[in-house]
Design a protein around this motif. Structure first.
Motif, mmCIF file in Angstrom:
data_model
loop_
_atom_site.group_PDB
_atom_site.id
_atom_site.type_symbol
_atom_site.label_atom_id
_atom_site.label_comp_id
_atom_site.label_asym_id
_atom_site.label_seq_id
_atom_site.Cartn_x
_atom_site.Cartn_y
_atom_site.Cartn_z
ATOM 1 N N PRO A 164 58.447 65.040 70.769
ATOM 2 C CA PRO A 164 58.196 66.008 69.689
ATOM 3 C C PRO A 164 56.916 66.796 69.956
ATOM 4 O O PRO A 164 56.297 66.671 71.026
ATOM 5 C CB PRO A 164 58.039 65.108 68.449
ATOM 6 C CG PRO A 164 58.459 63.735 68.870
ATOM 7 C CD PRO A 164 58.240 63.667 70.344
ATOM 8 N N GLU A 165 56.517 67.573 68.952
ATOM 9 C CA GLU A 165 55.270 68.315 69.092
ATOM 10 C C GLU A 165 54.103 67.337 69.234
ATOM 11 O O GLU A 165 54.055 66.303 68.559
ATOM 12 C CB GLU A 165 55.050 69.193 67.844
ATOM 13 C CG GLU A 165 56.106 70.256 67.649
ATOM 14 C CD GLU A 165 55.857 71.062 66.380
ATOM 15 O OE1 GLU A 165 54.750 70.940 65.818
ATOM 16 O OE2 GLU A 165 56.765 71.783 65.952
ATOM 17 N N THR A 198 55.482 59.845 68.769
ATOM 18 C CA THR A 198 55.453 60.584 70.032
ATOM 19 C C THR A 198 56.823 60.755 70.680
ATOM 20 O O THR A 198 56.915 61.304 71.772
ATOM 21 C CB THR A 198 54.532 59.865 71.031
ATOM 22 O OG1 THR A 198 54.991 58.524 71.228
ATOM 23 C CG2 THR A 198 53.102 59.820 70.514
ATOM 24 N N GLN A 230 49.325 69.167 59.856
ATOM 25 C CA GLN A 230 49.780 70.337 60.605
ATOM 26 C C GLN A 230 50.232 71.478 59.690
ATOM 27 O O GLN A 230 50.748 72.486 60.170
ATOM 28 C CB GLN A 230 50.930 69.928 61.534
ATOM 29 C CG GLN A 230 50.502 68.938 62.617
ATOM 30 C CD GLN A 230 51.675 68.437 63.438
ATOM 31 O OE1 GLN A 230 52.814 68.435 62.982
ATOM 32 N NE2 GLN A 230 51.401 68.016 64.662
ATOM 33 N N ARG A 232 52.682 71.491 57.469
ATOM 34 C CA ARG A 232 54.135 71.580 57.291
ATOM 35 C C ARG A 232 54.548 70.828 56.030
ATOM 36 O O ARG A 232 53.792 70.031 55.490
ATOM 37 C CB ARG A 232 54.851 70.993 58.513
ATOM 38 C CG ARG A 232 54.612 71.772 59.801
ATOM 39 C CD ARG A 232 55.386 71.195 60.974
ATOM 40 N NE ARG A 232 54.801 69.940 61.454
ATOM 41 C CZ ARG A 232 55.322 68.740 61.277
ATOM 42 N NH1 ARG A 232 56.438 68.598 60.578
ATOM 43 N NH2 ARG A 232 54.728 67.669 61.747
ATOM 44 N N ASP A 329 65.911 68.081 67.098
ATOM 45 C CA ASP A 329 64.470 68.064 66.862
ATOM 46 C C ASP A 329 64.067 67.034 65.805
ATOM 47 O O ASP A 329 62.899 66.961 65.420
ATOM 48 C CB ASP A 329 63.982 69.451 66.438
ATOM 49 C CG ASP A 329 64.617 69.905 65.125
ATOM 50 O OD1 ASP A 329 65.734 69.432 64.806
ATOM 51 O OD2 ASP A 329 64.012 70.725 64.419
#
Length: 674
Positions: A164-165, A198, A230, A232, A329
């Protein structure tokens, strides 16, 4: 002969009988329905050679016994069936029935199959043609099971490889410090949380009470914190389990884990509103079909995080459809116990994902995974990790190895750990009646043992009947029913469910009038659902209890645990197929837990008695186990692991990993006719 004449190139190794499959039906290897369908498929494919018809029959049989495929080299040697009732109340042993069967030569069987029109060799694209059977190496599949396996392996591998990010390691490590504390040694629960931060795929495997739900609560809290950091929105989370009962317990466990969670009220409240549901409900069963779902790759689930508990109970087809429906995702977390029995349907998916059968619960990580995880666990990975040469599915697996449900050094935990390690360690503990929590009675050396265990079980169930008769709230009666369960290895025979149900019911009738006269739905009767009913939201294996209707005490209703907690009351006339369940098979008990488990293995050895069967039965208990088992039968069971034929482990871990999770397209030890 096949339609194109290919059959003429080889000499058949089976006698040309009018109906070769009849012998396999008579021996108990195939059901008559499987033989009839095999003949029909052979006619449609234009290939009715004996070797092909037998392969078709065995491939149809395999999913019924939990196998994904047939391993041609092993099937003859590893096929096992249960004894059948014989004369005089005895049972007819199967070896004589099996020894007379004429099997194809395993060395040439695959070539014989590939020469005809009913079988195609596996296509690397995972698509292939239109034949009923697919041959890959030594493994023979029904076409749809081969497709499921190929698709699931590809989906899991892609998730394991795609990170992921990225998060700021220092910030994420601070969150984990607050949630897990700072210790001097590696905390595998914290490692699992770091992995979930992660990676898109995390597999947390461990026995009951090793802290899987505790870990997930902190994973979800960390993901909420990360989203806020972040900028979000909070992640949309789905909790799911294979059965309604397991889903209800997942919700309860998560709620309990929130009490001491070191997070703000906003995060705690958000997590507290999440209710688990069944996987079928999550995916959205389509009207008129139990296998088609609203959500799939073309219309994926909207959730950012999908958590699946009791993943060992999930079959290959259902897991393939679930993974297909999770957005690329999104994060997928699989929780379960790889050492307990696998799904009653085809596949040993969690075991295959976790690595070769019998492997130690070590951490095997690639250097790339270690580099990403080590900063989040205080730099403690180096001493505990076995290095992998390259990234792979192993980078997504954490096996928890400390039982926390039971008291430290307690008998159940000791026995469960010993069974995981093999029979040499477990048998002395069982013989010593470990810590008072596990007590074994030997029907071979003590002729009164069985009667004593029947009386013990009847006394425990009497409390359920009395609670129902007294009109206590249905939730209390259900809780009393969860206090005890008799778990049998067999369906029939002296140590089988049918006999033990009758014996306990008779003992109850003698002592307290348990049947309440001739009423079928007498108060306190435990009821096991034996077929799925989507309209009533009842699944095969759900257990309820007969109680007075709170609105009219003269009427009886059946109380079941509801999704997300609470109780559902149904009129007896509405129930699908069901039976009395003072005793149930160990397979049916998966995903359940009871204060006291009475485990009946019996005096005799059996192909169905395996290490996983004993482990699953023992670990259904929270505080107490009563075991009725002869020493020789128990010793043989502990030395015999379940063997299921599957290629998933090889696809994920490589051909060098001897995936004994699948060994024998036949019944194999422990996988006979259930």
């Amino acid at each position: 002969m096949s339609a194109d004449g290919n059959a003429a190139a080889w000499q058949p190794t089976l006698p040309a009988t009018p109906d070769h499959l009849a012998a396999f039906v008579d021996a108990g290897v195939l059901l008559d329905a499987e033989a009839r369908l095999a003949r029909r498929l052979g006619r449609i494919a234009g290939d009715q050679r004996d070797a092909v018809l037998l392969a078709l029959g065995l491939a149809l049989r395999a999913p019924r016994l939990g196998h994904v495929c047939v391993e041609l080299q092993q099937v003859a040697a590893r096929t096992a069936v249960e004894p059948v009732p014989g004369g005089g109340g005895a049972e007819e042993e199967p070896p004589g029935r099996l020894a007379a069967l004429a099997w194809p030569d395993p060395a040439s069987w695959g070539e014989q199959l590939a020469a005809g029109s009913a079988v195609r060799e596996a296509d690397a694209t995972g698509v292939g043609g239109a034949t009923p059977l697919v041959l890959e190496a030594d493994r023979l599949y029904l076409d749809r099971y081969w497709r499921y396996e190929v698709a699931l392996a590809a989906g899991l591998a892609a998730r394991a490889d795609e990170p992921p990010e990225p998060l700021d390691p220092a910030v994420a490590s601070g969150w984990l410090d607050e949630l897990f504390g700072v210790g001097g040694e590696l905390d595998r629960q914290r490692l699992a949380a770091a992995m979930a931060l992660t990676r898109h795929l995390t597999v947390v495997a461990g026995g009951p009470g090793t802290g899987k739900t505790y870990t997930v609560a902190r994973v979800l809290a960390t993901l909420h914190l990360a989203a806020g950091h972040q900028g979000r929105r909070p992640p949309q989370v789905a909790l799911a389990a294979p059965t309604g009962k397991a889903a209800a317990r997942l919700t309860e466990s998560l709620q309990a884990s929130l009490a001491d969670l070191e997070v703000g009220d906003g995060v705690r409240d958000a997590l507290g509103r999440i209710e688990a549901m069944t996987i079928h409900r999550l995916l959205g069963v389509q009207r008129g079909s139990a296998t088609r779902f609203r959500h799939h790759a073309g219309e994926p689930l909207p959730h950012d995080v999908v958590v699946v508990d009791e993943a060992s109970m999930v079959s290959l087809p259902l897991m393939a459809k679930l993974v297909d429906a999770v957005r690329p995702d999104a994060r997928l977390l699989l929780l379960g116990d790889r050492d307990q029995l696998a799904s009653v349907e085809a596949g040993a998916v969690l075991g295959d994902i976790c690595g070769p059968h019998g492997s130690r619960p070590v951490l095997q990580l690639s250097p790339q995974a270690v580099a990403g995880l080590d900063p989040l666990v205080g730099g403690r990975l180096a001493k505990e990790v076995e290095a992998a040469a390259e990234p792979g599915i192993w980078d997504a697996v954490v096996r928890l190895d400390r039982f926390r449900r039971f008291a430290a050094g307690g008998g159940i935990a000791e026995v469960a750990t010993a069974i995981q390690r093999g029979s040499a360690a477990a048998l002395p503990l069982l013989g010593a009646q470990a810590g008072g929590q596990v007590r074994r009675h030997d029907p071979v050396t003590d002729p009164r043992a069985e009667a004593g265990v029947v009386a013990l079980a009847a006394d425990a169930y009497a409390e359920v009947v009395i609670a129902a008769r007294q009109g206590r709230p249905p939730a209390e009666v259900l809780a009393a029913l969860g206090g005890v369960r008799v778990l049998c290895a067999h369906r029939r025979g002296p140590a089988g469910v049918e006999r033990w149900n009758a014996a306990i019911e008779e003992a109850l009738t003698t002592h307290i009038g348990g049947r309440g006269g001739r009423r079928r739905f007498y108060l306190g009767r435990p009821v096991l659902i034996t077929e799925n009913d989507r309209a009533l939201r009842l699944a095969n294996g759900d257990v309820g209890v007969v109680v007075p209707d709170p609105a009219d005490a003269e009427r009886a209703v059946v109380a079941f645990a509801a999704d997300g907690g609470g109780v559902r009351l149904l009129a007896p006339a509405r129930l699908p197929a069901h039976e009395t369940t003072y005793a149930m098979t160990i397979h049916k008990s998966q995903g359940s837990q009871f204060d006291h488990a009475v485990v009946v293995l019996g005096a005799r050895s059996s192909p169905l008695l395996t290490r996983e069967l004993v482990y699953t039965a023992i670990t259904r208990a929270v505080t107490r186990v009563t075991l009725l088992a002869g020493e020789a039968a128990l010793q043989e069971a502990l030395a015999q692991p379940v063997q299921r034929a599957s290629g998933l482990g090889t696809r994920l871990w490589g051909s060098g990993a001897e995936m004994l999770q699948g060994a024998g397209g036949g019944a194999g030890p422990g996988e006979g006719q259930r």
